[in-house]
Motif scaffolding. Sequence first.
Motif, short mmCIF file in Angstrom:
data_model
loop_
_atom_site.label_atom_id
_atom_site.label_comp_id
_atom_site.label_asym_id
_atom_site.label_seq_id
_atom_site.Cartn_x
_atom_site.Cartn_y
_atom_site.Cartn_z
N GLU A 1 0.97 -1.36 -0.13
CA GLU A 1 -0.09 -0.02 -0.16
C GLU A 1 0.98 1.40 0.02
O GLU A 1 1.89 1.54 0.76
CB GLU A 1 -0.85 0.05 1.27
N GLY A 2 0.42 2.17 -0.99
CA GLY A 2 1.29 3.43 -0.80
C GLY A 2 2.75 3.48 -1.62
O GLY A 2 3.43 4.46 -1.73
N LYS B 1 -3.55 -1.14 -2.63
CA LYS B 1 -4.25 0.18 -2.61
C LYS B 1 -3.42 1.34 -2.50
O LYS B 1 -2.29 1.32 -1.73
CB LYS B 1 -4.98 0.35 -1.22
N ASN B 2 -3.54 2.25 -3.49
CA ASN B 2 -2.73 3.45 -3.79
C ASN B 2 -1.14 3.24 -4.22
O ASN B 2 -0.41 3.99 -3.93
CB ASN B 2 -2.91 4.50 -2.62
N GLY C 1 -7.20 2.81 -6.43
CA GLY C 1 -6.17 3.62 -6.22
C GLY C 1 -4.97 3.51 -7.01
O GLY C 1 -4.00 4.21 -7.07
#
Length: 386
Positions: free
Chosen positions: A145-146, A176-177, A205
């Motif tokens: 994530e990220g 996610k992202n 995302g």
Amino acid sequence: MTKVDLSQFKFDGMNREAIDDLNTLSQEDKDQLLLAGVVADESMRSASYLQMDHSAVHCQSHDEGVEILDIKDALKKYDGLGEYYWTLVDKDKDEFTRAANDNLHGGYFIRVRAGAKIKDPIQSCLMLKSENVGQNVHNLVIIEEGASAHIITGCSVAHGTKAGAHLGISEFFIKKNASLTFTMVHNWGESVAVRPRSAGVVEEGGTFLSNYVLLKAVKDLQMYPSITMNGANSVARFNSVVVAPKGAHLDLGNRVIMNAPNTRCEIIAKTIAAGGTIINRGHIGAHAVPSKGHLECQGLILGDGRIWAIPELDGTAEGVELSHEASVGKIAQNEIEYLMARGLDEAEATSTIVRGFLNTDIMGLPDRLQREIDKQIEELQASDAM
């Protein structure tokens, strides 16, 4: 798809010694790696992985945000990787997936830790060092994530190696992202059979950008990577540049499934048949709104050769926006004449057009590889003129 007889290749006993420093490789091996986008100087790489024949010979991370392991070591460390391993690709899909599952030689495990923004590319190479080797690999990429990263992965034969078989499984997980740019450069031999089986999933995302380059001779390649977009506001893009010289049979393409709203995808393929055969497939499925997808297949025939462009759009929800363009042909005479009127001879004009058609500037490839691409274009023109 043509038949590949796996019994012709050596799938056992071709092990190699570890290599601590890629700079100790022979100049010939360095050159071959470079043609697959991989550099021996790791000062501008965040991590590196090299497999030769049946052995992972080099595996090292230079960034604490990147974990890179041989897949066999990762399976031991993470107790089989049950949440990821063989979850996107069916191990019983065909004889090639079964072979990779039953007799695994290696492959890379890459995990980019949550929130890490990796500045320098991660590089990997899967090389056939010996003649008539069969190589089974399973690659697993997790972008947490990220996080964001660029992976440059190359597949290559050693100098002088002409025949072999590469069976490669790859599974991608974009959390996610998170964001992944995945650049693959194939530098195979004239009698190599290649059977990649790849799939990925993109969460909310997330972004998956794929670049693929194949300019060298290969006997038989069949690949159809599939990306499923399960998260809202996710993006997937595929950009391919492919040349099929005489004797090559390429059956390839990309598939994207949009299962969430506010998703976008694009598949752009540029192919040149310079005596070989190309089957160029593309599929976009849209099952949620709003979603937008565009598919573009551009084919150029130099001399003899054949191109099938097979675009598919599948929309099952009112309001999806899908489009495609497909073209197959030769260089337009008026384009050649335009450049000739500005001082180029016919060969220079044609080379300029082909070079623009095969533009790979956006892929961030090493300068030496870009020069080799230009050289390959000149060779294409020389063969076309004969």
